[in-house]
Every structure is written in C-alpha cells, then in structure tokens.
Design a protein around this motif. Structure first.
Motif, short mmCIF file in Angstrom:
data_model
loop_
_atom_site.label_atom_id
_atom_site.label_comp_id
_atom_site.label_asym_id
_atom_site.label_seq_id
_atom_site.Cartn_x
_atom_site.Cartn_y
_atom_site.Cartn_z
N ASN A 26 0.49 -1.28 -0.18
CA ASN A 26 0.08 -0.12 0.05
C ASN A 26 0.66 1.26 -0.16
O ASN A 26 0.74 2.32 -0.88
N ALA A 27 2.48 1.27 0.45
CA ALA A 27 2.57 2.66 0.64
C ALA A 27 3.27 2.70 -0.87
O ALA A 27 3.94 4.15 -1.50
N ASP A 28 3.92 1.74 -1.90
CA ASP A 28 3.92 2.15 -3.16
C ASP A 28 2.17 2.29 -3.97
O ASP A 28 2.38 2.82 -5.83
N THR A 29 1.35 2.14 -3.70
CA THR A 29 -0.06 2.53 -3.02
C THR A 29 -0.93 4.11 -3.30
O THR A 29 -0.76 3.50 -2.28
N VAL A 30 -1.52 4.27 -4.12
CA VAL A 30 -2.79 5.20 -4.03
C VAL A 30 -3.97 4.72 -4.66
O VAL A 30 -4.05 4.47 -5.47
N LYS A 31 -4.94 4.57 -3.57
CA LYS A 31 -6.72 4.12 -4.44
C LYS A 31 -7.49 5.58 -4.41
O LYS A 31 -7.34 5.94 -3.62
N ILE A 32 -7.89 5.16 -5.32
CA ILE A 32 -9.02 5.86 -5.86
C ILE A 32 -10.46 5.38 -6.21
O ILE A 32 -10.34 4.64 -6.94
N GLY A 33 -11.34 5.67 -5.67
CA GLY A 33 -12.84 5.01 -5.49
C GLY A 33 -13.73 5.39 -6.36
O GLY A 33 -13.15 6.43 -6.57
N ILE A 34 -14.13 4.62 -7.52
CA ILE A 34 -15.25 4.85 -8.46
C ILE A 34 -16.46 4.51 -8.28
O ILE A 34 -16.62 3.70 -7.74
N PHE A 35 -16.89 5.74 -7.51
CA PHE A 35 -18.62 5.20 -7.44
C PHE A 35 -19.27 5.82 -8.16
O PHE A 35 -19.67 7.18 -8.32
N GLN A 36 -19.52 4.80 -8.50
CA GLN A 36 -21.08 5.31 -9.80
C GLN A 36 -21.84 3.76 -10.09
O GLN A 36 -22.14 2.75 -9.47
N PRO A 37 -23.55 4.23 -10.39
CA PRO A 37 -23.92 2.90 -11.05
C PRO A 37 -23.88 2.65 -12.61
O PRO A 37 -23.95 3.08 -13.56
N ALA A 85 -22.81 1.52 -0.74
CA ALA A 85 -21.45 1.33 -1.57
C ALA A 85 -20.22 2.12 -1.44
O ALA A 85 -18.39 2.05 -1.83
N ALA A 86 -20.72 3.46 -0.85
CA ALA A 86 -19.94 4.56 -0.43
C ALA A 86 -19.19 3.90 1.33
O ALA A 86 -17.93 4.02 1.25
N ASP A 87 -20.07 2.87 2.04
CA ASP A 87 -19.33 2.45 3.06
C ASP A 87 -18.06 1.24 2.29
O ASP A 87 -17.18 1.37 3.53
N LEU A 88 -18.50 1.15 1.42
CA LEU A 88 -17.51 0.06 0.93
C LEU A 88 -16.04 0.39 0.39
O LEU A 88 -15.33 -0.35 0.85
N SER A 110 -22.52 10.88 0.62
CA SER A 110 -20.91 12.25 0.51
C SER A 110 -20.68 12.36 2.21
O SER A 110 -20.31 13.07 2.46
N ASP A 111 -21.90 12.68 2.65
CA ASP A 111 -22.22 12.33 4.57
C ASP A 111 -21.57 10.96 4.89
O ASP A 111 -20.68 11.39 5.81
N ILE A 112 -21.40 10.40 4.51
CA ILE A 112 -20.52 9.19 4.75
C ILE A 112 -18.74 8.95 4.05
O ILE A 112 -18.39 8.89 4.68
#
Length: 383
Positions: A26-37, A85-88, A110-112
């Motif tokens: 993980n130190a060599d990775t950044v994670k971007i979440g794709i929150f989509q239908p 999905a946001a919680d995930l 967004s609140d999550i």
C-alpha cells in the motif's frame, strides 16, 4: 498447551507478516474510488463517466512514483445501494473518490465520505446541494447558474451590449435560476440595476410567441437571453426571424439538441449557447492530448461525450491533489483540492470557490450550416 501456544504464536506472526506485506504494498499505491451506477437505470451515464476516468488512468497510471489503483463500487442507481457502495469504499480504505452520476446518488454517499474524511470529486452533477455544507466535496462541472453568469459576461464584454431582454418559461426552476444569474451579473457589469430587469415569460409548449416577441422589441435590447428548452427557444427564434427581427439570441447547454436545429431550421443559424465541454475547442494542451487519446481508443472520428471529458478532468484533478498534498492523508488531499489554482484541464481552466464549486472556463457553441460548432471560450476572472 505448549503446542497450542506455539501454534497460536505462529499464526499471529504469520498474520503480522501478511499485514506488513500489505502495508509495504500500500505504501507504493494510492487508491481512487469509482463511485458510479454501473447497473440499473443510470448504468449508461455511470459507464460513460467511468470510461473517462479509465482513459485518464491509462495515460497517467502513477503519481509521485506510486501506482494508482482504481477501486470500483457500483451504487446500482439506487439510494440505499449508494450508501452501501460508499461504505464499501470506506472499508477498502480509498484515499479519494470520483463520482457519482446523479445528484441524489451523490448526496446519498457524500455524508458517509465526509464522516470518513475522504474527499469526493463529483463529475457532472449541477445541483447546488451537492457541495453545500460539505467541505470534502468538490465538483468539476459548473452549476447551472454559473452558465447565466458567464453568458452575461459574453453579452456585456464580448458583444459590448448593455444587458439583454431575458425570456424564461413560467414555472421552470432551472430556467429561473439561469435568468436570475444572468440579470445579477449584467447589473454588476454595467453598473445599471435595470440592465437585466427586462424579464419576459411564456408558457411551456407555447405555439404563438407574439406577446413575448412584442416585449422584446419594446425593450429595445439587441441581445436576448433565452433560458428555456431547446424546443421552445427554437420555436421562438423562428417566429422572431419570420417577423424580421435581427436580435442576437443566447441560451444554455440544453440547446445542444438536434430538436433545436430541426425546429429552428435556418432561423437557428447564429444562435449561440453555453456548454460544459466543446470538442471543437482545443482550449488547453490537455484538451488536445485528450482528443488524441480518445481517437486512438475509439476511432479517429469519434466524438467524446462531455461526461467523459469531465471525468477525465476529475481524475487529473485528483492526481494534481496527490502531487501537491503534504501527505496522502484524506485531509491533506482535501486541503490540496481547496487550494487548486487555475488548473488547466480538458474542459477549461479550473479553480474552486469556498463551496467546492469550480470557477472555470465556459465554452460557447453556435449553429453554422446546420451544425453545432465552437464559437468562443469565456474565461472567468480569478480574483
């Protein structure tokens, strides 16, 4: 007993070893979440935005020497599923989130994300509520009212007109917001409170616009701002030209509809409108790179949808925040995003206001020979 203790100690050591490997990876990775239908009623729009992100990721898979991992969560076009999905994504420890198509789906998550202190960059939602009161939410697309503001700048500064007659559909909240923003900015730019006060209304689906056209002529204005639909606006412009009226007609992004040209015909020629993205305008170097990459991916003559261009910019803004942040913590990323200054993306030059809404370039298109083509790019003032 001794054997059990030794076995348990071994398991603990093994688990610690695995966790150490995970942390090292993980130190060599950044994670971007794709929150989509990615399923359900909004699947097509969600997939378009995801495609724009994926194209950007294909071109720029790393930041600060670290691999960027895309983590997907399908909100299934459903409010309850959006919360899940946001919680995930929170559980998967993403650093930042992109999405979602649909204002209600975005608001559901967004609140999550705010509670978890994970910044969210929205791509295409224009509802003001998306960013209000949440300092972890930003958006790439302009709000609807900002179109009215920039249209007023175009009329007053580029066309050198002292305001315009403003024509809006009665009981149209979106059109009312556009019209009011146009009027407010016109009054500010001209220093004349009455410059944008010529409001004219009509009923949706109206067939005879004679009353509205009489009011336009009576106003003495050479420019007309129409905040209504493509069909109504085209019908009004057609009747105006049939009466020999020569006023300049300006509208919003909803005019980019084949119905506008079909109904307006030759009368639609020369009408111009604001839009979120114009593939005919290579406003920045990044825009040229995007079109070239898109052509390679989808075919030389393929034309990207505005949602794909906005999604591409959202990903680039995320990388820019990673590059400028003091560290990769979500709070540091949030602070970096809030300090974005004149970021040159595909859809124009961007900075964020205190609400997380973009102050950015706005494209204008016009109708020429029955086609929508680039007309002008309006740049905001950055102070």
């Amino acid at each position: 007993m001794l054997l059990i203790v030794l076995l348990l100690s071994g398991c603990t050591a093994l688990e610690d070893f695995k966790n150490g490997l995970d942390r090292e990876e993980n130190a060599d990775t950044v994670k971007i979440g794709i929150f989509q239908p990615l399923s359900g009623a909004d699947k097509e729009k969600g997939e378009q935005e995801a495609a724009g992100i994926e194209l950007a990721h294909k071109l720029y898979p790393e930041v600060n020497g670290k691999r960027v991992e895309l983590v997907y969560a399908d909100n299934r076009s459903d409010l309850d599923a959006a919360k899940e999905a946001a919680d995930l994504l929170v559980q998967k420890d993403v650093d930042l989130v992109l999405g979602s198509y649909g204002s209600t789906l975005t608001l559901a998550g967004s609140d999550i994300f705010k509670e978890a202190e994970i910044p969210l960059i929205n791509i295409s939602c224009t509802n003001p509520l998306v960013t209000q009161g949440n300092d972890y939410v930003f958006r790439v697309c302009i709000t609807e009212s900002f179109q009215g503001t920039m249209a007023a700048k175009y009329v007053c500064e580029e066309l050198q007109q002292k305001g315009a007659a403003i024509v809006k559909c009665r009981d149209d909240d979106r059109g009312a917001a556009l019209a009011q923003a146009f009027a407010d900015k016109t009054a500010q730019l001209t220093g004349e409170a009455e410059a944008g006060d010529v409001f004219i209304e009509y009923e949706s689906g109206e067939k005879d616009f004679s009353a509205a056209l009489d009011s336009i002529v009576k106003s003495g204005k050479n420019a007309v701002y129409l905040s209504g639909s493509a069909k109504d606006s085209a019908a009004l412009i057609k009747q105006a030209r049939e009466r020999g009226m020569t006023q300049i007609f300006i509208g919003s992004d909803v005019w980019e509809d084949k119905a506008f040209i079909e109904i307006g015909g030759s009368a639609a020629e020369g009408a111009c409108f604001t839009c979120y993205y114009d593939s005919g305008s290579e406003a920045t170097e990044q825009a040229r790179d995007f079109l070239q990459a898109y052509g390679k991916e989808h075919g030389k003559n393929a034309i990207p949808d505005q949602s794909e261009a906005l999604a591409f910019d959202a990903y680039l803004l995320a990388l820019d925040a990673f590059a400028r942040a003091e560290d990769n913590s979500p709070r540091a990323l949030r602070d970096a995003l809030s300090k974005t200054q004149e970021f040159r993306g595909v859809t124009g030059t961007i900075r964020f206001d205190k609400e997380g809404d973009p102050i950015k370039s706005v494209m204008f298109k016009t109708v020429e020979n029955g086609e929508f083509i680039h007309k002008y790019t309006e740049e905001p003032k950055w102070n």
